[in-house]
Design a protein around this motif. Structure first.
Motif, PDB file in Angstrom:
ATOM      1  N   MET A 237      13.492  44.537  43.491  1.00  0.00           N
ATOM      2  CA  MET A 237      13.726  43.464  42.511  1.00  0.00           C
ATOM      3  C   MET A 237      12.439  42.945  41.884  1.00  0.00           C
ATOM      4  N   PHE A 238      11.324  43.022  42.617  1.00  0.00           N
ATOM      5  CA  PHE A 238      10.088  42.449  42.112  1.00  0.00           C
ATOM      6  C   PHE A 238       9.180  43.487  41.464  1.00  0.00           C
ATOM      7  N   ASN A 239       9.737  44.646  41.181  1.00  0.00           N
ATOM      8  CA  ASN A 239       8.981  45.647  40.454  1.00  0.00           C
ATOM      9  C   ASN A 239       8.742  45.161  39.028  1.00  0.00           C
ATOM     10  N   ASP A 240       7.675  45.640  38.410  1.00  0.00           N
ATOM     11  CA  ASP A 240       7.295  45.162  37.074  1.00  0.00           C
ATOM     12  C   ASP A 240       8.412  45.292  36.034  1.00  0.00           C
ATOM     13  N   ASP A 241       9.164  46.397  36.091  1.00  0.00           N
ATOM     14  CA  ASP A 241      10.181  46.634  35.061  1.00  0.00           C
ATOM     15  C   ASP A 241      11.506  45.954  35.351  1.00  0.00           C
ATOM     16  N   VAL A 242      11.599  45.217  36.474  1.00  0.00           N
ATOM     17  CA  VAL A 242      12.877  44.615  36.871  1.00  0.00           C
ATOM     18  C   VAL A 242      12.763  43.096  37.026  1.00  0.00           C
ATOM     19  N   ILE A 243      11.595  42.601  37.408  1.00  0.00           N
ATOM     20  CA  ILE A 243      11.494  41.215  37.859  1.00  0.00           C
ATOM     21  C   ILE A 243      11.900  40.215  36.771  1.00  0.00           C
ATOM     22  N   MET A 244      11.553  40.457  35.494  1.00  0.00           N
ATOM     23  CA  MET A 244      11.943  39.518  34.450  1.00  0.00           C
ATOM     24  C   MET A 244      13.458  39.519  34.234  1.00  0.00           C
ATOM     25  N   ASP A 245      14.129  40.662  34.474  1.00  0.00           N
ATOM     26  CA  ASP A 245      15.596  40.680  34.408  1.00  0.00           C
ATOM     27  C   ASP A 245      16.202  39.867  35.544  1.00  0.00           C
ATOM     28  N   ILE A 246      15.572  39.919  36.706  1.00  0.00           N
ATOM     29  CA  ILE A 246      16.038  39.099  37.837  1.00  0.00           C
ATOM     30  C   ILE A 246      15.912  37.619  37.472  1.00  0.00           C
ATOM     31  N   VAL A 247      14.788  37.252  36.860  1.00  0.00           N
ATOM     32  CA  VAL A 247      14.616  35.866  36.407  1.00  0.00           C
ATOM     33  C   VAL A 247      15.708  35.507  35.399  1.00  0.00           C
ATOM     34  N   GLY A 248      16.032  36.445  34.520  1.00  0.00           N
ATOM     35  CA  GLY A 248      17.090  36.189  33.535  1.00  0.00           C
ATOM     36  C   GLY A 248      18.446  35.982  34.187  1.00  0.00           C
ATOM     37  N   VAL A 249      18.783  36.797  35.189  1.00  0.00           N
ATOM     38  CA  VAL A 249      20.066  36.615  35.890  1.00  0.00           C
ATOM     39  C   VAL A 249      20.129  35.226  36.517  1.00  0.00           C
ATOM     40  N   GLU A 282      -4.467  47.383  39.408  1.00  0.00           N
ATOM     41  CA  GLU A 282      -3.681  47.076  40.610  1.00  0.00           C
ATOM     42  C   GLU A 282      -3.788  45.596  40.956  1.00  0.00           C
ATOM     43  N   LEU A 283      -4.995  45.043  40.847  1.00  0.00           N
ATOM     44  CA  LEU A 283      -5.182  43.620  41.118  1.00  0.00           C
ATOM     45  C   LEU A 283      -4.443  42.773  40.094  1.00  0.00           C
ATOM     46  N   LEU A 284      -4.516  43.135  38.826  1.00  0.00           N
ATOM     47  CA  LEU A 284      -3.797  42.397  37.796  1.00  0.00           C
ATOM     48  C   LEU A 284      -2.302  42.402  38.059  1.00  0.00           C
ATOM     49  N   GLN A 285      -1.754  43.576  38.381  1.00  0.00           N
ATOM     50  CA  GLN A 285      -0.320  43.682  38.636  1.00  0.00           C
ATOM     51  C   GLN A 285       0.083  42.829  39.828  1.00  0.00           C
ATOM     52  N   LYS A 286      -0.755  42.821  40.865  1.00  0.00           N
ATOM     53  CA  LYS A 286      -0.433  42.048  42.066  1.00  0.00           C
ATOM     54  C   LYS A 286      -0.487  40.548  41.771  1.00  0.00           C
ATOM     55  N   ILE A 287      -1.418  40.106  40.962  1.00  0.00           N
ATOM     56  CA  ILE A 287      -1.520  38.682  40.612  1.00  0.00           C
ATOM     57  C   ILE A 287      -0.301  38.248  39.800  1.00  0.00           C
ATOM     58  N   HIS A 288       0.076  39.034  38.795  1.00  0.00           N
ATOM     59  CA  HIS A 288       1.243  38.694  37.973  1.00  0.00           C
ATOM     60  C   HIS A 288       2.512  38.671  38.828  1.00  0.00           C
ATOM     61  N   GLN A 289       2.665  39.668  39.686  1.00  0.00           N
ATOM     62  CA  GLN A 289       3.860  39.727  40.524  1.00  0.00           C
ATOM     63  C   GLN A 289       3.939  38.513  41.448  1.00  0.00           C
ATOM     64  N   THR A 290       2.834  38.164  42.070  1.00  0.00           N
ATOM     65  CA  THR A 290       2.828  37.040  43.012  1.00  0.00           C
ATOM     66  C   THR A 290       3.162  35.736  42.315  1.00  0.00           C
ATOM     67  N   TYR A 291       2.632  35.542  41.119  1.00  0.00           N
ATOM     68  CA  TYR A 291       2.916  34.310  40.378  1.00  0.00           C
ATOM     69  C   TYR A 291       4.410  34.201  40.069  1.00  0.00           C
ATOM     70  N   LYS A 292       4.998  35.289  39.610  1.00  0.00           N
ATOM     71  CA  LYS A 292       6.414  35.255  39.249  1.00  0.00           C
ATOM     72  C   LYS A 292       7.307  35.060  40.467  1.00  0.00           C
ATOM     73  N   VAL A 293       6.976  35.736  41.561  1.00  0.00           N
ATOM     74  CA  VAL A 293       7.779  35.569  42.783  1.00  0.00           C
ATOM     75  C   VAL A 293       7.646  34.146  43.306  1.00  0.00           C
ATOM     76  N   GLN A 294       6.434  33.599  43.227  1.00  0.00           N
ATOM     77  CA  GLN A 294       6.235  32.213  43.653  1.00  0.00           C
ATOM     78  C   GLN A 294       7.051  31.263  42.773  1.00  0.00           C
ATOM     79  N   TYR A 295       7.126  31.551  41.502  1.00  0.00           N
ATOM     80  CA  TYR A 295       7.928  30.734  40.583  1.00  0.00           C
ATOM     81  C   TYR A 295       9.411  30.827  40.934  1.00  0.00           C
ATOM     82  N   ILE A 296       9.875  32.019  41.272  1.00  0.00           N
ATOM     83  CA  ILE A 296      11.284  32.183  41.679  1.00  0.00           C
ATOM     84  C   ILE A 296      11.580  31.348  42.915  1.00  0.00           C
ATOM     85  N   GLN A 297      10.666  31.405  43.887  1.00  0.00           N
ATOM     86  CA  GLN A 297      10.889  30.674  45.138  1.00  0.00           C
ATOM     87  C   GLN A 297      10.823  29.161  44.936  1.00  0.00           C
ATOM     88  N   ASP A 298       9.829  28.686  44.182  1.00  0.00           N
ATOM     89  CA  ASP A 298       9.593  27.253  44.081  1.00  0.00           C
ATOM     90  C   ASP A 298      10.440  26.563  43.020  1.00  0.00           C
TER      91      ASP A 298
END
Length: 849
Positions: A237-249, A282-298
């Motif tokens: 779900m938190f893959n780059d091509d899926v995570i924004m769709d999860i946020v949309g759902v 890789e670092l950029l992708q990990k930073i973006h992913q972590t921010y979005k997942v943190q936003y989903i959780q919080d």
């Protein structure tokens, strides 16, 4: 208990536990083993600390526990309610080894519960290639034993993924949540059938058709997927091509009147700033992913109270270990950090850019709290080598409140990690200023900048000041100072602090207590002074010599007691509490200072002004006097009764003051009896023959107390009068023993020294000691060089020696014989005896018997 061997780095692990705030606590580093524990009646995981060998973990492997293997070096599982554990292995081989043991044990226990014991003997050597232990039993035994075990969970068949079946899918997902086994089976089915991708396609279709009912069903479906608490599903779900769709759902919460706009916020409002260009994709992708997942959780997901307990622990661990990876990647990029600190200290860097750099550094340090202790050590050492403290000094000197606040947060991280590192920087900073030709500038010191930030905290509730008080307390706490052979850190730092920093901290107190009442008595000032008094009370308790010198030289307690007249009761209580802390030490220096300054008067006035009201101030004052009575602080008790008793004689609702008066009367009776006893004692036996003048003792103590010598605060400091009196008693005991031995030996001694001039002559006085005199203006005399009163003198004054003394106070004749024989004097005595014929006897010192 038979344990596996596991002391190599392969079995080295870091143990984490999920706390109530849903964050992972580091419980220590050790070595894991797989062993049978008799107390638990089963095979268990054991973790022994690598520092002291203590037991960090003892966890029995149970078949119903869902163990998960994550990111090749992590094993995560839950035990009971709100009790999540994780083992982070140093090496992948060790993780694989323990994971294989867990898989074998859970498979064995499943087989024992489902089949007969004979079948359990054939389960050795299963392939632990699965990521969840519950998947092990699916392979071969499900169909065979389902009929034998009626309550076993059947395999889950997922409905076709079409719009018409969305309601059915939602009901199915919701129904399996109460059963741990069926949750596992559903998670495996979703992963194997690529079901999340199919659901995302349905989401796009429903959104295009504006099918609000279908979108609400999809929200419930994905909420259930989150509650499955499976790392493998989160990875999808938190893959780059899926995570924004999860946020949309998750925008289509049925409880909301209108869909939320989380995607719009993440894509347009929330902008990622690269304060320093990041070259690693890789670092950029990990930073973006972590921010979005943190936003989903919080932000997006409902509060944890809505869910069953422990249902989102894996989501927290996913974010946690992402942050660990981010910190590690940045820390390994030395060029990135060097550029960061160079721009931070550069005077040409504009304020906006510097603010972004500070906020990035703050977030970077916040992420570092997730590191293991070993990695955290290297992290802060790297920051120290790059000059983080000097950079913070620059930031605190600016006027930007946002940057100052961020700098204080960073500083608190560093102080909590290593107060000694900060103290060393402060002392080094002071040494540099001492070496330069310019005057010492205390305003530029890092610790003074921190204190000034505390004093000028713009927050009306002083939230920042409270934080800074805690930081300063850590820095001046002797308990966390390095214990070396000479205790250099404690002595040097506290001397530096009281010389260059203490006046900065107490400046608001002295400025506000010039008169009989506080100059400013508003709420904020009262709060600040209350915090300052708490810190000063801490100093009284932990810094014996330095704070004592400061209090008496600055007359600090008198200024503190001015605050007893504040209109804010809590500030008056803070002042009273400070005096109570001083009295609790039962130190005669403090007691004499209080008595001489009549410092009980403000307390007595506050007690009288309070009247008959039974409140906290009344109780606190009575408790202080009760302490004096119970501890029998004689000098203070006498002062209170003699000076202030009239103010308390009418108080009859407690017995404290009457008991004080009774204790005082008893003390006076004992003194009278002692005086009468001394009058009836022969003069030669009175101890006061050798008592020094009281005025001289006070001068001695004051001279000693004004010295600048550094004393160890951890050592007990005795009053000088006590030390001198003990020294005198010890020396005179030796004198008396010497005379007694001479008297008893008598003739034998005379025969022994018959070739020498006689040392003992018959005289009327028991002792006539001729010693070289000390300068008349010397306030302190050694017991062996002080003039001693001779009984032949009617008024008890010292008899002056008969030797002539040069202006430099050196005796012109041969060195005098001391009262006590010391080893280094033996040779001198032998020479004197050998030269007796050439030396007049009249010029030799004598002891009369």
């Amino acid at each position: 208990m038979a344990a596996d061997t596991g002391t190599s780095t392969r079995r080295r692990v870091k143990l984490y536990m999920l706390n109530e705030n849903r964050t992972w606590d580091d419980r220590g580093t050790g070595h894991v083993s797989y062993a049978y524990v008799e107390r638990l009646k089963g095979m268990s995981l054991l973790v022994l600390s690598e520092t002291d060998g203590s037991l960090l973990l003892e966890s029995k492997i149970l078949p119903d526990t869902a163990y998960q293997k994550q990111q090749e070096t992590l094993i995560v599982w839950s035990e009971g309610e709100n009790y999540d554990l994780a083992l982070s292995f140093q090496e992948k081989a060790g993780c694989d080894e323990i994971w294989e043991k867990i898989c074998q044990q859970t498979q064995l226990q499943h087989s024992q519960n489902i089949l007969s014991w004979r079948r359990s003997l054939q389960v050795q050597g299963k392939d632990p290639s699965v990521d969840i232990t519950q998947d092990i039993v699916e392979g071969e035994s499900e169909e065979e034993h389902f009929d034998e075990i009626p309550d076993a969970a059947p395999p889950i068949e997922l409905p076709p993924c079409v719009i018409s079946t969305l309601e059915e899918i939602s009901e199915l997902f919701t129904s399996v949540l109460p059963s741990p086994i069926r949750r596992e089976k559903l998670a495996v089915a979703i992963e194997n059938e690529n079901y999340i991708k199919k659901l995302i396609d349905l989401f796009h279709m429903c959104e295009d058709l504006e099918n609000l009912e279908g979108l609400h069903h999809l929200y419930d479906i994905f909420k259930s997927i989150f509650l499955l608490n499976k790392n493998a599903l989160f990875e999808i779900m938190f893959n780059d091509d899926v995570i924004m769709d999860i946020v949309g759902v998750l925008e289509y919460d049925p409880a909301l009147p209108q869909p939320a706009k989380h995607r719009e916020y993440l894509s347009k409002t929330a902008k990622f700033k690269e304060v320093i260009p990041i070259t690693s994709q890789e670092l950029l992708q990990k930073i973006h992913q972590t921010y979005k997942v943190q936003y989903i959780q919080d932000v997006i997901l409902p509060t944890p109270s809505v869910f069953e307990e422990n249902m989102l622990s894996t989501l927290g661990s996913f974010i946690f270990f992402n942050k660990v990876e981010i910190v590690g990647m940045i820390q390994n990029d030395e060029r990135f950090l060097e550029t960061l600190f160079k721009q931070l200290r550069d005077e040409e860097t504009d304020d906006e850019k510097r603010g972004d750099l500070v906020l990035f550094l703050k977030e970077f340090c916040t992420f570092s709290q997730t590191l293991q202790q070993q990695n955290r050590d290297s992290f802060f050492k790297a920051l120290s080598n790059l000059g983080i403290l000097s950079a913070l000094e620059v930031i605190l000197g600016l006027e930007d409140p946002v940057m100052k606040s961020a700098a204080i947060d960073i500083f608190s991280f560093i102080v909590e990690y290593s107060p000694s590192m900060v103290r060393e920087f402060i002392l080094h900073e002071g040494r540099i200023q001492d070496d330069v030709s310019k005057p010492f500038c205390e305003d530029d010191l890092l610790i003074n900048l921190v204190i000034e930030q505390m004093v000028s905290d713009p927050d009306p509730e002083l939230g920042g000041a409270v934080q800074l008080i805690g930081i300063i307390r850590l820095l001046i706490d002797p308990e966390n100072m390095l214990a070396t052979a000479n205790k250099t850190e404690k002595t040097e730092f506290l001397s530096f602090f009281y010389k260059h920093c203490m006046h900065v901290m107490t400046a608001p107190l002295f400025a506000n207590t010039v008169g009989d009442k506080p100059n400013r008595d508003d709420y904020r000032t009262a709060q600040l002074l209350g915090l300052t008094l708490e810190l000063l009370a801490f100093c009284v308790e932990h810094h014996t010599y330095h704070i004592k010198n400061y209090i008496i030289n600055k007359d600090l307690l008198r200024r503190v007691l001015v605050l007893m007249n504040s209109k804010h009761a809590f500030l008056a209580l803070c002042a009273l509490r400070f005096m109570r802390r001083v009295l609790s030490l039962k130190d005669e220096f403090y007691n004499r200072y209080i008595i001489k300054g009549c410092l009980f008067q403000p307390v007595v006035d506050a007690f009288k002004a309070n009247g008959d009201r039974y409140n906290l101030l009344n109780s606190a004052i009575i408790e202080m006097f009760e302490f004096i009575r119970v501890e029998d602080v004689k000098s203070v008790c006498s002062h209170i009764v003699e000076v202030h008793y009239k103010a308390f004689e009418h108080v009859d609702y407690v017995q404290t003051f009457r008991a004080l008066k009774l204790r005082y009367d008893q003390q006076q009776e004992r003194l009278k009896d002692k005086t009468a006893s001394l009058e009836n004692t022969p003069t030669i036996l009175r101890n006061n023959r050798y008592r020094r003048d009281a005025r001289t003792l006070e001068e001695d103590e004051e001279m000693w107390f004004d010295q600048d010598d550094d004393f160890e605060d951890g050592d007990t400091m005795k009053p000088v009068s006590e030390m001198l009196s003990k020294k005198l008693e010890s020396d005179f005991d030796q004198i008396n023993k010497y005379l007694e031995s001479r008297r008893v030996m008598g003739v034998s001694k005379e025969n022994e020294f018959r070739d020498s001039p006689p040392r003992m002559n018959n005289r009327t006085s028991p002792i006539n000691i001729n010693l070289k005199t000390s300068p008349s203006n010397s306030p302190v005399h050694s017991p062996l060089t002080s003039p001693v009163g001779s009984p032949a003198s009617p008024n008890g004054t010292p008899t002056p020696p008969k030797e002539e003394v040069k202006p430099n106070n050196v005796v012109t004749n041969k060195p005098l014989v001391g009262l006590v024989d010391y080893p280094d004097e033996d040779s001198d005595e032998e020479e004197e005896e050998a030269d007796q014929s050439s030396m007049p006897a009249a010029k030799r010192p004598r002891l009369a018997s």
